[in-house]
Design a protein around this motif. Structure first.
Motif, PDB file in Angstrom:
ATOM      1  N   HIS A  78      -6.796 -24.488 -15.681  1.00 41.34           N
ATOM      2  CA  HIS A  78      -6.495 -25.811 -15.148  1.00 41.34           C
ATOM      3  C   HIS A  78      -7.674 -26.775 -15.370  1.00 41.34           C
ATOM      4  N   ARG A  79      -7.333 -28.022 -15.597  1.00 43.59           N
ATOM      5  CA  ARG A  79      -8.351 -29.096 -15.583  1.00 43.59           C
ATOM      6  C   ARG A  79      -8.576 -29.485 -14.119  1.00 43.59           C
ATOM      7  N   VAL A  80      -9.782 -29.258 -13.641  1.00 42.20           N
ATOM      8  CA  VAL A  80     -10.065 -29.394 -12.216  1.00 42.20           C
ATOM      9  C   VAL A  80     -11.131 -30.458 -11.984  1.00 42.20           C
ATOM     10  N   MET A  81     -10.882 -31.276 -10.973  1.00 43.00           N
ATOM     11  CA  MET A  81     -11.863 -32.258 -10.515  1.00 43.00           C
ATOM     12  C   MET A  81     -12.105 -32.032  -9.029  1.00 43.00           C
ATOM     13  N   VAL A  82     -13.365 -32.100  -8.605  1.00 47.85           N
ATOM     14  CA  VAL A  82     -13.736 -31.906  -7.203  1.00 47.85           C
ATOM     15  C   VAL A  82     -14.342 -33.194  -6.669  1.00 47.85           C
ATOM     16  N   LEU A  83     -13.817 -33.655  -5.539  1.00 46.59           N
ATOM     17  CA  LEU A  83     -14.302 -34.881  -4.901  1.00 46.59           C
ATOM     18  C   LEU A  83     -14.874 -34.551  -3.528  1.00 46.59           C
ATOM     19  N   ASP A  84     -15.986 -35.176  -3.197  1.00 44.87           N
ATOM     20  CA  ASP A  84     -16.557 -35.023  -1.858  1.00 44.87           C
ATOM     21  C   ASP A  84     -17.440 -36.219  -1.563  1.00 44.87           C
ATOM     22  N   THR A  85     -17.466 -36.599  -0.295  1.00 43.19           N
ATOM     23  CA  THR A  85     -18.329 -37.704   0.121  1.00 43.19           C
ATOM     24  C   THR A  85     -19.792 -37.376  -0.113  1.00 43.19           C
ATOM     25  N   GLN A 128     -15.086 -30.981 -13.163  1.00 45.52           N
ATOM     26  CA  GLN A 128     -15.808 -32.234 -12.943  1.00 45.52           C
ATOM     27  C   GLN A 128     -16.072 -32.417 -11.446  1.00 45.52           C
ATOM     28  N   PHE A 129     -17.266 -32.866 -11.104  1.00 42.28           N
ATOM     29  CA  PHE A 129     -17.622 -33.161  -9.720  1.00 42.28           C
ATOM     30  C   PHE A 129     -17.939 -34.645  -9.595  1.00 42.28           C
ATOM     31  N   ALA A 130     -17.423 -35.267  -8.544  1.00 35.21           N
ATOM     32  CA  ALA A 130     -17.680 -36.686  -8.302  1.00 35.21           C
ATOM     33  C   ALA A 130     -17.932 -36.888  -6.815  1.00 35.21           C
ATOM     34  N   GLN A 131     -18.953 -37.683  -6.513  1.00 32.02           N
ATOM     35  CA  GLN A 131     -19.288 -37.968  -5.119  1.00 32.02           C
ATOM     36  C   GLN A 131     -18.551 -39.232  -4.698  1.00 32.02           C
ATOM     37  N   ASP A 184      -5.424 -37.642 -14.287  1.00 31.76           N
ATOM     38  CA  ASP A 184      -6.879 -37.490 -14.401  1.00 31.76           C
ATOM     39  C   ASP A 184      -7.297 -36.022 -14.352  1.00 31.76           C
ATOM     40  N   ALA A 185      -6.470 -35.178 -13.757  1.00 34.13           N
ATOM     41  CA  ALA A 185      -6.756 -33.748 -13.679  1.00 34.13           C
ATOM     42  C   ALA A 185      -5.452 -33.013 -13.411  1.00 34.13           C
ATOM     43  N   ASP A 186      -5.448 -31.723 -13.708  1.00 31.65           N
ATOM     44  CA  ASP A 186      -4.304 -30.903 -13.295  1.00 31.65           C
ATOM     45  C   ASP A 186      -4.335 -30.728 -11.777  1.00 31.65           C
ATOM     46  N   ILE A 187      -5.520 -30.408 -11.253  1.00 33.01           N
ATOM     47  CA  ILE A 187      -5.699 -30.193  -9.819  1.00 33.01           C
ATOM     48  C   ILE A 187      -6.962 -30.912  -9.364  1.00 33.01           C
ATOM     49  N   ILE A 188      -6.813 -31.757  -8.356  1.00 27.39           N
ATOM     50  CA  ILE A 188      -7.971 -32.379  -7.721  1.00 27.39           C
ATOM     51  C   ILE A 188      -8.252 -31.630  -6.427  1.00 27.39           C
ATOM     52  N   VAL A 189      -9.470 -31.170  -6.282  1.00 25.75           N
ATOM     53  CA  VAL A 189      -9.901 -30.482  -5.074  1.00 25.75           C
ATOM     54  C   VAL A 189     -10.664 -31.484  -4.214  1.00 25.75           C
ATOM     55  N   VAL A 190     -10.222 -31.683  -2.988  1.00 28.47           N
ATOM     56  CA  VAL A 190     -10.923 -32.562  -2.061  1.00 28.47           C
ATOM     57  C   VAL A 190     -11.768 -31.683  -1.151  1.00 28.47           C
ATOM     58  N   GLY A 191     -13.066 -31.738  -1.349  1.00 27.21           N
ATOM     59  CA  GLY A 191     -13.983 -30.908  -0.577  1.00 27.21           C
ATOM     60  C   GLY A 191     -14.837 -30.048  -1.480  1.00 27.21           C
ATOM     61  N   ALA A 192     -16.154 -30.234  -1.415  1.00 31.78           N
ATOM     62  CA  ALA A 192     -17.076 -29.493  -2.273  1.00 31.78           C
ATOM     63  C   ALA A 192     -17.954 -28.557  -1.464  1.00 31.78           C
ATOM     64  N   GLY A 193     -17.379 -27.994  -0.390  1.00 29.97           N
ATOM     65  CA  GLY A 193     -18.047 -26.908   0.306  1.00 29.97           C
ATOM     66  C   GLY A 193     -17.720 -25.589  -0.369  1.00 29.97           C
TER      67      GLY A 193
END
Length: 431
Positions: free
Chosen positions: A35-42, A225-228, A11-20
């Motif tokens: 890099h294809r980057v996705m950011v996930l945060d609650t 990409q950002f996803a909550q 789904d991504a090259d790098i998934i970042v957990v945390g959108a601070g």
């Protein structure tokens, strides 16, 4: 490590957990590498500790979060619910192992390592922020106008001089100001202030939330990409990493854990290591009717809090509480900041329409973050910056990008960059 079943491309090259701030600045840096980057945060990006920080780029704060005086302060920390440093007695059993490690770190050798590690990041932090904001045409959001530590009581003068000496030993730029110098620079401060220390190599941001949203917009333009979503579990697999969120399963070649106070559980799942991460619960009080009171951030030595001028008013911050992630906030601690400000100005601050806030700051007992690449490069780590998250996030992003680039090339850290050595921040220091 387990084998992953045959599947479509990650789904991504790098998934970042945390959108601070640490996660967003790192995501932008990684995307700029291609890099294809996705950011996930609650939460919505930047809504955690990054939203409510003091706004001060505290490059002068090169000493750990505690010194030997914490041992004498412990009874007061337990008994005074409004004290500047508060330990909830109900949380003491859980906090005791962390506090034990903190006390052991007060020994000269580990304390010296902590100071050296903090300083190595801080002395590069302001320039890193200037580079980052210039790259998104937002240099105006940072005011590199210095900051001031003031004192009121004659008996505090010796303590201030001792601090000045310690700062100079660490090559922190500092100037001793008398009351006349304070009045010239900040005429609305009380003329009862006796003097202070001015730190010219510091600064503040006009609005931490605006800084985050500006960087998020830049990252989106770069394809991030950002996803909550909340990440429930994480696993290293043959092809990279697999994450399970509250709504789906995701795969990536690598993951970056940058979720602050919530990083410990995922670190254990991915690496098998249990890090001694605890939480500083920080409070602020935002005064929207207060503008143009101060030209730069001002901290009180005796009252132990900071006041930072922002676009949206004056932010009072600095009170710290150890009570874990689950206890409800005590907003009386935020309102206490207004009472602490009484007498610091010629006329008291207007608290009309003020808003209180509480957030979680991730703290490790040696006051150093974890910045590392582990699990054969599949797992990147960037968390534990305690109250220096804003200060150190831009230089941390440069380190993470260098780690990712080194993994891509099969080499170590760039020898030509002006980046600090990573040894003080490695995960392995916790066994």
């Amino acid at each position: 490590m387990s084998d992953s079943p045959p599947s479509a491309s990650p789904d991504a090259d790098i998934i970042v957990v945390g959108a601070g701030l640490v996660g967003v600045t790192s995501a932008l840096a990684l995307a700029r590498q291609g890099h294809r980057v996705m950011v996930l945060d609650t939460q919505e990006p930047g809504r955690g500790a990054s939203y409510g920080n003091a706004g001060h780029l505290a490059t002068e704060q090169v000493f750990p979060i505690a010194d030997a005086s914490i041992l004498m302060s412990l009874p007061g920390m337990l008994m005074d619910p409004m004290g500047p440093l508060r330990l909830d007695w109900k949380y003491l059993p859980r906090a005791l192992p962390w506090l034990t490690r903190l006390v052991l770190n007060l020994r000269p050798e580990p304390f010296g390592r902590s100071v050296a590690g903090i300083r190595a990041l801080n002395e590069r932090s302001l320039a890193a922020w200037q580079r980052l904001l210039a790259s998104v045409d937002s240099s105006h959001l940072l005011k590199a106008d210095g900051s001031l530590l003031v004192y009121e009581k004659p008996e505090s003068h010796a303590k201030l001089e001792a601090l000045e000496s310690r700062m100079r030993e660490q090559q922190v730029p500092v100037a001793l100001w008398d009351r006349n110098a304070i009045q010239r620079a900040a005429p609305q401060l009380s003329d009862e202030l006796l003097g202070g220390l001015f730190f010219p190599a510091t600064g503040h941001v006009l609005d931490p939330w605006r800084v985050v949203t500006t960087l998020v917009e830049a990252a989106r333009r770069q394809g991030v990409q950002f996803a909550q979503e909340t990440v429930r579990s994480a696993q290293v697999v043959e092809s990279g990493v697999r994450l399970v969120t509250d709504s789906r399963q995701l795969t990536a070649s690598r993951v970056l854990l940058a979720c602050g106070a919530h990083s410990a559980a995922l670190t254990a799942q991915l690496t098998g290591k249990h890090v001694p991460l605890d939480t500083e619960r920080g409070y602020h009080l935002m005064l929207p009717r207060e503008h143009d009171r101060l030209p730069f951030a001002v901290t009180s030595l005796e009252r132990r809090f900071i006041m930072t001028p922002m676009e949206t008013g004056l932010r009072l911050a600095g009170t710290v509480e150890f009570a874990g992630l689950n206890a409800p906030p005590n907003m009386g601690r935020a309102w206490q900041l207004h009472r602490l400000s009484h007498g610091l100005f010629k006329t008291d601050l207007d608290a009309g329409d003020a808003t209180p806030w509480m957030g979680f700051r991730p703290s490790l007992p040696d006051s150093l973050p974890i910045i590392d690449r582990v699990c054969d490069g599949r797992v990147l780590l960037a968390f534990g910056h305690h109250h220096l998250g804003l200060t150190q996030s831009a230089i941390t992003a440069e380190l993470i990008a260098d780690l990712a680039g080194a993994a891509d090339s099969g080499e170590g850290l760039s020898s030509t960059s002006d980046l600090p050595p990573l040894a003080p921040y490695r995960l392995s220091r916790f066994g």
